[in-house]
Enzyme design. Sequence first.
Site, PDB file in Angstrom:
ATOM      1  CE  LYS A  10       4.228   3.568   2.214  1.00 23.87           C
ATOM      2  NZ  LYS A  10       3.545   2.882   1.745  1.00 23.87           N
ATOM      3  CE1 TYR A  50       4.729  -1.650   2.624  1.00 22.32           C
ATOM      4  CE2 TYR A  50       7.152  -1.192   1.932  1.00 22.32           C
ATOM      5  CZ  TYR A  50       5.980  -0.902   2.448  1.00 22.32           C
ATOM      6  OH  TYR A  50       5.468   0.752   2.729  1.00 22.32           O
ATOM      7  CB  THR A  92      -4.357   2.065   0.287  1.00 24.55           C
ATOM      8  OG1 THR A  92      -3.825   1.716   1.908  1.00 24.55           O
ATOM      9  CG2 THR A  92      -3.043   1.463  -0.266  1.00 24.55           C
ATOM     10  CG  ASN A 113       0.404   5.161  -0.065  1.00 25.63           C
ATOM     11  OD1 ASN A 113       1.818   5.290   0.199  1.00 25.63           O
ATOM     12  ND2 ASN A 113      -0.453   4.221   0.428  1.00 25.63           N
ATOM     13  CG  HIS A 116       3.328   1.269   6.701  1.00 28.67           C
ATOM     14  ND1 HIS A 116       2.642   0.509   5.514  1.00 28.67           N
ATOM     15  CD2 HIS A 116       4.579   0.548   7.722  1.00 28.67           C
ATOM     16  CE1 HIS A 116       3.374  -0.530   6.012  1.00 28.67           C
ATOM     17  NE2 HIS A 116       4.329  -0.059   7.657  1.00 28.67           N
ATOM     18  CD  GLU A 127       4.734  -2.904   9.394  1.00 28.20           C
ATOM     19  OE1 GLU A 127       4.388  -3.758   9.127  1.00 28.20           O
ATOM     20  OE2 GLU A 127       4.183  -2.247   9.878  1.00 28.20           O
TER      21      GLU A 127
HETATM   22  P1  CMP Z   1       1.597   0.636   3.290  1.00 27.42           P
HETATM   23  O1  CMP Z   1       0.420   1.011   3.976  1.00 27.42           O
HETATM   24  O2  CMP Z   1       2.787   1.181   3.226  1.00 27.42           O
HETATM   25  O3  CMP Z   1       1.244  -1.091   2.175  1.00 27.42           O
HETATM   26  C1  CMP Z   1       2.192  -1.570   1.021  1.00 27.42           C
HETATM   27  C2  CMP Z   1       1.631  -0.264   0.324  1.00 27.42           C
HETATM   28  O4  CMP Z   1       1.827  -1.011  -1.154  1.00 27.42           O
HETATM   29  C3  CMP Z   1       0.652   0.986   0.439  1.00 27.42           C
HETATM   30  O5  CMP Z   1       0.362   1.292   1.579  1.00 27.42           O
HETATM   31  C4  CMP Z   1       0.651   1.241  -1.093  1.00 27.42           C
HETATM   32  O6  CMP Z   1       2.147   2.364  -1.318  1.00 27.42           O
HETATM   33  C5  CMP Z   1       1.380  -0.189  -1.825  1.00 27.42           C
HETATM   34  N1  CMP Z   1       0.146  -0.465  -2.843  1.00 27.42           N
HETATM   35  C6  CMP Z   1      -0.788  -0.766  -2.325  1.00 27.42           C
HETATM   36  N2  CMP Z   1      -1.832  -1.410  -4.207  1.00 27.42           N
HETATM   37  C7  CMP Z   1      -0.704  -0.853  -4.680  1.00 27.42           C
HETATM   38  C8  CMP Z   1      -0.994  -0.405  -6.531  1.00 27.42           C
HETATM   39  N3  CMP Z   1      -2.590  -1.010  -6.517  1.00 27.42           N
HETATM   40  N4  CMP Z   1      -0.475  -0.200  -6.523  1.00 27.42           N
HETATM   41  C9  CMP Z   1       0.885   0.466  -6.162  1.00 27.42           C
HETATM   42  N5  CMP Z   1       1.026   0.099  -4.493  1.00 27.42           N
HETATM   43  C10 CMP Z   1       0.213   0.090  -4.602  1.00 27.42           C
END
Ligand code: CMP
Length: 141
Positions: A10, A50, A92, A113, A116, A127
Site C-alpha cells: 500500500k 473496496y 489487519t 497497514n 493487502h 482482484e
Molecule cells: P485490507 O486488507 O486492505 O482490507 C480492507 C482495509 O480496510 C484494511 O486492509 C484496512 O486497511 C482498512 N481498515 C479496516 N478496518 C479499519 C479501521 N477500523 N480503520 C481504518 N481502516 C480500516
Amino acid sequence: MGNRTFAMIKPDAVESGKWGKIIDHIIAEDYKILGVKMQRMSEAEARAFYAVHKERPFYEELVEFMSSGPSVLLVLEKADAVPAWRDTIGATDPAEAAAGTIRAKFAENKGRNAVHGSDSDENAQKEIAFFFSEAELILNQ
Ligand code: CMP
C-alpha cells in the site's frame, strides 16, 4: 484451494521505502511472483476495489488513502496461496499481528497497514482480474 492470490503493497509502505524489504520477505517465503506493477489508483478505482466496504465507517478514509500515492500490485503463486499469504501478512491491525509477519514488521496502524491480501479464492480471482490480464502474468517461463 487455489494457488494464486492478489497482494498489494500500500501507499504507506511505498512512500516510506519499506516496499523493497517487503518484496524480500515475499521472495524469502518462496512465493512466485507471477505479475507485478506499480500504479497509483484513481479515486474511482479505489472506490470500486473496496466497494465491499462501502457501508463501513472507514470507507472514505480508506479510499482517500489508497488513492493518495502508488501501490505495488502483485499476483503471487504458492500452494494454498490465499491462506498462506494471510498468514504471511498477519492481522489487519499491526498491534494484533503475530511477530514476524509483514504487518507486525512494517505497518503503521489499522488503516496504514502496509499490505493487502485477498480473503478468498473467489475474491483473489476478482482482484487479480481488476488489475491484470492473464497475458500479463509470467506462467512457467
Ligand atoms: P485490507 O486488507 O486492505 O482490507 C480492507 C482495509 O480496510 C484494511 O486492509 C484496512 O486497511 C482498512 N481498515 C479496516 N478496518 C479499519 C479501521 N477500523 N480503520 C481504518 N481502516 C480500516
